[in-house]
Write a protein that holds these residues in place. Structure first.
Motif, PDB file in Angstrom:
ATOM      1  N   VAL A 191      17.775   8.781 -17.828  1.00  0.00           N
ATOM      2  CA  VAL A 191      19.039   9.128 -17.181  1.00  0.00           C
ATOM      3  C   VAL A 191      19.209  10.644 -17.016  1.00  0.00           C
ATOM      4  CG1 VAL A 191      21.544   8.973 -17.309  1.00  0.00           C
ATOM      5  CG2 VAL A 191      20.157   7.027 -17.963  1.00  0.00           C
ATOM      6  N   ALA A 192      19.038  11.398 -18.071  1.00  0.00           N
ATOM      7  CA  ALA A 192      19.263  12.852 -17.995  1.00  0.00           C
ATOM      8  C   ALA A 192      18.347  13.493 -16.964  1.00  0.00           C
ATOM      9  CB  ALA A 192      19.053  13.502 -19.363  1.00  0.00           C
ATOM     10  N   GLU A 193      17.071  13.121 -16.995  1.00  0.00           N
ATOM     11  CA  GLU A 193      16.120  13.702 -16.049  1.00  0.00           C
ATOM     12  C   GLU A 193      16.464  13.327 -14.607  1.00  0.00           C
ATOM     13  OE1 GLU A 193      15.283  12.125 -18.850  1.00  0.00           O
ATOM     14  OE2 GLU A 193      14.287  13.691 -19.994  1.00  0.00           O
ATOM     15  N   ARG A 194      16.838  12.075 -14.403  1.00  0.00           N
ATOM     16  CA  ARG A 194      17.160  11.621 -13.048  1.00  0.00           C
ATOM     17  C   ARG A 194      18.431  12.299 -12.529  1.00  0.00           C
ATOM     18  NH1 ARG A 194      13.984   6.726 -11.944  1.00  0.00           N
ATOM     19  NH2 ARG A 194      11.940   7.530 -12.480  1.00  0.00           N
ATOM     20  N   ILE A 195      19.441  12.438 -13.374  1.00  0.00           N
ATOM     21  CA  ILE A 195      20.669  13.108 -12.942  1.00  0.00           C
ATOM     22  C   ILE A 195      20.374  14.560 -12.591  1.00  0.00           C
ATOM     23  CG2 ILE A 195      22.983  13.870 -13.616  1.00  0.00           C
ATOM     24  CD1 ILE A 195      23.140  11.348 -15.398  1.00  0.00           C
ATOM     25  N   LYS A 196      19.601  15.249 -13.446  1.00  0.00           N
ATOM     26  CA  LYS A 196      19.243  16.642 -13.165  1.00  0.00           C
ATOM     27  C   LYS A 196      18.511  16.768 -11.834  1.00  0.00           C
ATOM     28  CE  LYS A 196      18.684  17.944 -18.006  1.00  0.00           C
ATOM     29  NZ  LYS A 196      17.701  18.290 -19.048  1.00  0.00           N
ATOM     30  N   GLU A 197      17.553  15.873 -11.607  1.00  0.00           N
ATOM     31  CA  GLU A 197      16.780  15.886 -10.361  1.00  0.00           C
ATOM     32  C   GLU A 197      17.689  15.686  -9.144  1.00  0.00           C
ATOM     33  OE1 GLU A 197      14.069  12.513  -8.236  1.00  0.00           O
ATOM     34  OE2 GLU A 197      13.628  12.926 -10.338  1.00  0.00           O
ATOM     35  N   LEU A 198      18.570  14.708  -9.225  1.00  0.00           N
ATOM     36  CA  LEU A 198      19.470  14.420  -8.108  1.00  0.00           C
ATOM     37  C   LEU A 198      20.458  15.560  -7.889  1.00  0.00           C
ATOM     38  CD1 LEU A 198      20.000  10.653  -8.912  1.00  0.00           C
ATOM     39  CD2 LEU A 198      18.857  11.563  -6.867  1.00  0.00           C
ATOM     40  N   MET A 199      20.945  16.146  -8.963  1.00  0.00           N
ATOM     41  CA  MET A 199      21.852  17.296  -8.833  1.00  0.00           C
ATOM     42  C   MET A 199      21.140  18.463  -8.150  1.00  0.00           C
ATOM     43  SD  MET A 199      23.778  17.272 -12.544  1.00  0.00           S
ATOM     44  CE  MET A 199      24.545  18.868 -12.294  1.00  0.00           C
ATOM     45  N   ARG A 200      19.899  18.704  -8.539  1.00  0.00           N
ATOM     46  CA  ARG A 200      19.116  19.795  -7.945  1.00  0.00           C
ATOM     47  C   ARG A 200      18.915  19.551  -6.445  1.00  0.00           C
ATOM     48  NH1 ARG A 200      16.046  20.372 -11.976  1.00  0.00           N
ATOM     49  NH2 ARG A 200      14.718  18.593 -11.560  1.00  0.00           N
ATOM     50  N   GLU A 201      18.571  18.311  -6.091  1.00  0.00           N
ATOM     51  CA  GLU A 201      18.364  17.960  -4.677  1.00  0.00           C
ATOM     52  C   GLU A 201      19.633  18.161  -3.850  1.00  0.00           C
ATOM     53  OE1 GLU A 201      16.870  13.967  -4.535  1.00  0.00           O
ATOM     54  OE2 GLU A 201      14.977  14.527  -5.499  1.00  0.00           O
ATOM     55  N   GLU A 202      20.785  17.872  -4.437  1.00  0.00           N
ATOM     56  CA  GLU A 202      22.066  17.986  -3.737  1.00  0.00           C
ATOM     57  C   GLU A 202      22.685  19.374  -3.866  1.00  0.00           C
ATOM     58  OE1 GLU A 202      23.985  15.493  -2.056  1.00  0.00           O
ATOM     59  OE2 GLU A 202      22.189  14.236  -2.135  1.00  0.00           O
ATOM     60  N   CYS A 229      28.121   5.291 -19.714  1.00  0.00           N
ATOM     61  CA  CYS A 229      28.532   3.884 -19.747  1.00  0.00           C
ATOM     62  C   CYS A 229      28.224   3.265 -18.390  1.00  0.00           C
ATOM     63  CB  CYS A 229      30.013   3.769 -20.087  1.00  0.00           C
ATOM     64  SG  CYS A 229      31.112   4.386 -18.793  1.00  0.00           S
ATOM     65  N   ILE A 230      28.323   1.967 -18.290  1.00  0.00           N
ATOM     66  CA  ILE A 230      27.968   1.280 -17.045  1.00  0.00           C
ATOM     67  C   ILE A 230      28.858   1.736 -15.880  1.00  0.00           C
ATOM     68  CG2 ILE A 230      29.364  -0.794 -17.461  1.00  0.00           C
ATOM     69  CD1 ILE A 230      25.888  -0.632 -15.766  1.00  0.00           C
ATOM     70  N   ALA A 231      30.140   1.964 -16.129  1.00  0.00           N
ATOM     71  CA  ALA A 231      31.030   2.411 -15.046  1.00  0.00           C
ATOM     72  C   ALA A 231      30.592   3.779 -14.520  1.00  0.00           C
ATOM     73  CB  ALA A 231      32.476   2.457 -15.526  1.00  0.00           C
ATOM     74  N   SER A 232      30.167   4.653 -15.413  1.00  0.00           N
ATOM     75  CA  SER A 232      29.682   5.970 -14.992  1.00  0.00           C
ATOM     76  C   SER A 232      28.358   5.845 -14.242  1.00  0.00           C
ATOM     77  CB  SER A 232      29.507   6.884 -16.197  1.00  0.00           C
ATOM     78  OG  SER A 232      30.749   7.124 -16.812  1.00  0.00           O
ATOM     79  N   LEU A 233      27.487   4.956 -14.700  1.00  0.00           N
ATOM     80  CA  LEU A 233      26.227   4.722 -13.984  1.00  0.00           C
ATOM     81  C   LEU A 233      26.502   4.222 -12.576  1.00  0.00           C
ATOM     82  CD1 LEU A 233      24.048   3.130 -16.799  1.00  0.00           C
ATOM     83  CD2 LEU A 233      23.658   5.336 -15.671  1.00  0.00           C
ATOM     84  N   TRP A 234      27.473   3.329 -12.432  1.00  0.00           N
ATOM     85  CA  TRP A 234      27.831   2.841 -11.092  1.00  0.00           C
ATOM     86  C   TRP A 234      28.336   3.982 -10.217  1.00  0.00           C
ATOM     87  CZ3 TRP A 234      31.011  -1.717 -13.410  1.00  0.00           C
ATOM     88  CH2 TRP A 234      30.155  -2.778 -13.713  1.00  0.00           C
ATOM     89  N   SER A 276      19.946   3.249  -7.048  1.00  0.00           N
ATOM     90  CA  SER A 276      20.301   2.117  -7.901  1.00  0.00           C
ATOM     91  C   SER A 276      20.486   2.570  -9.349  1.00  0.00           C
ATOM     92  CB  SER A 276      19.207   1.043  -7.836  1.00  0.00           C
ATOM     93  OG  SER A 276      18.027   1.515  -8.462  1.00  0.00           O
ATOM     94  N   VAL A 277      21.213   1.771 -10.094  1.00  0.00           N
ATOM     95  CA  VAL A 277      21.339   2.017 -11.524  1.00  0.00           C
ATOM     96  C   VAL A 277      19.957   1.913 -12.162  1.00  0.00           C
ATOM     97  CG1 VAL A 277      22.298   1.131 -13.700  1.00  0.00           C
ATOM     98  CG2 VAL A 277      23.756   1.311 -11.663  1.00  0.00           C
ATOM     99  N   ASP A 278      19.134   0.988 -11.694  1.00  0.00           N
ATOM    100  CA  ASP A 278      17.776   0.868 -12.210  1.00  0.00           C
ATOM    101  C   ASP A 278      16.997   2.167 -12.032  1.00  0.00           C
ATOM    102  OD1 ASP A 278      18.023  -1.685 -13.183  1.00  0.00           O
ATOM    103  OD2 ASP A 278      17.050  -2.645 -11.485  1.00  0.00           O
ATOM    104  N   TYR A 279      17.186   2.846 -10.920  1.00  0.00           N
ATOM    105  CA  TYR A 279      16.536   4.139 -10.717  1.00  0.00           C
ATOM    106  C   TYR A 279      17.032   5.154 -11.752  1.00  0.00           C
ATOM    107  CZ  TYR A 279      15.170   8.625  -8.890  1.00  0.00           C
ATOM    108  OH  TYR A 279      14.660   9.896  -8.799  1.00  0.00           O
ATOM    109  N   LEU A 280      18.348   5.207 -11.939  1.00  0.00           N
ATOM    110  CA  LEU A 280      18.915   6.172 -12.875  1.00  0.00           C
ATOM    111  C   LEU A 280      18.396   6.002 -14.295  1.00  0.00           C
ATOM    112  CD1 LEU A 280      22.645   6.310 -11.735  1.00  0.00           C
ATOM    113  CD2 LEU A 280      20.922   8.104 -11.468  1.00  0.00           C
ATOM    114  N   ILE A 281      18.202   4.767 -14.705  1.00  0.00           N
ATOM    115  CA  ILE A 281      17.758   4.530 -16.087  1.00  0.00           C
ATOM    116  C   ILE A 281      16.241   4.477 -16.205  1.00  0.00           C
ATOM    117  CG2 ILE A 281      19.915   3.445 -16.763  1.00  0.00           C
ATOM    118  CD1 ILE A 281      18.454   0.732 -16.659  1.00  0.00           C
TER     119      ILE A 281
END
Length: 69
Positions: free
Chosen positions: A5-16, A45-50, A59-64
């Motif tokens: 999750v942390a790595e994926r969020i960082k990557e997506l934040m960097r891209e955006e 939590c799941i709501a934040s992942l959504w 997808s949430v699957d991508y994030l995790i």
């Protein structure tokens, strides 16, 4: 299974070109919570992942780390 999750969020934040404050504004999550995720102190939590998945159009699957797309 390694949760990415942390790595994926960082990557997506960097891209955006987002910082934590802007991501918080866009997703309705708190900035200090996002910081804790990125520092791997907490998992979303799941709501934040959504909310993250909807905002980044992934997808949430991508994030995790269950899928690579």
């Amino acid at each position: 299974m390694v949760i990415l999750v942390a790595e994926r969020i960082k990557e997506l934040m960097r891209e955006e070109g987002l910082n934590q404050v802007r991501l918080a504004e866009k997703t309705g999550c708190r900035q200090n919570t996002i910081s804790a995720w990125l520092l791997k102190k907490k998992e979303p939590c799941i709501a934040s992942l959504w909310a993250l998945a909807d905002y980044f159009n992934v997808s949430v699957d991508y994030l995790i780390g269950r899928t690579d797309m």
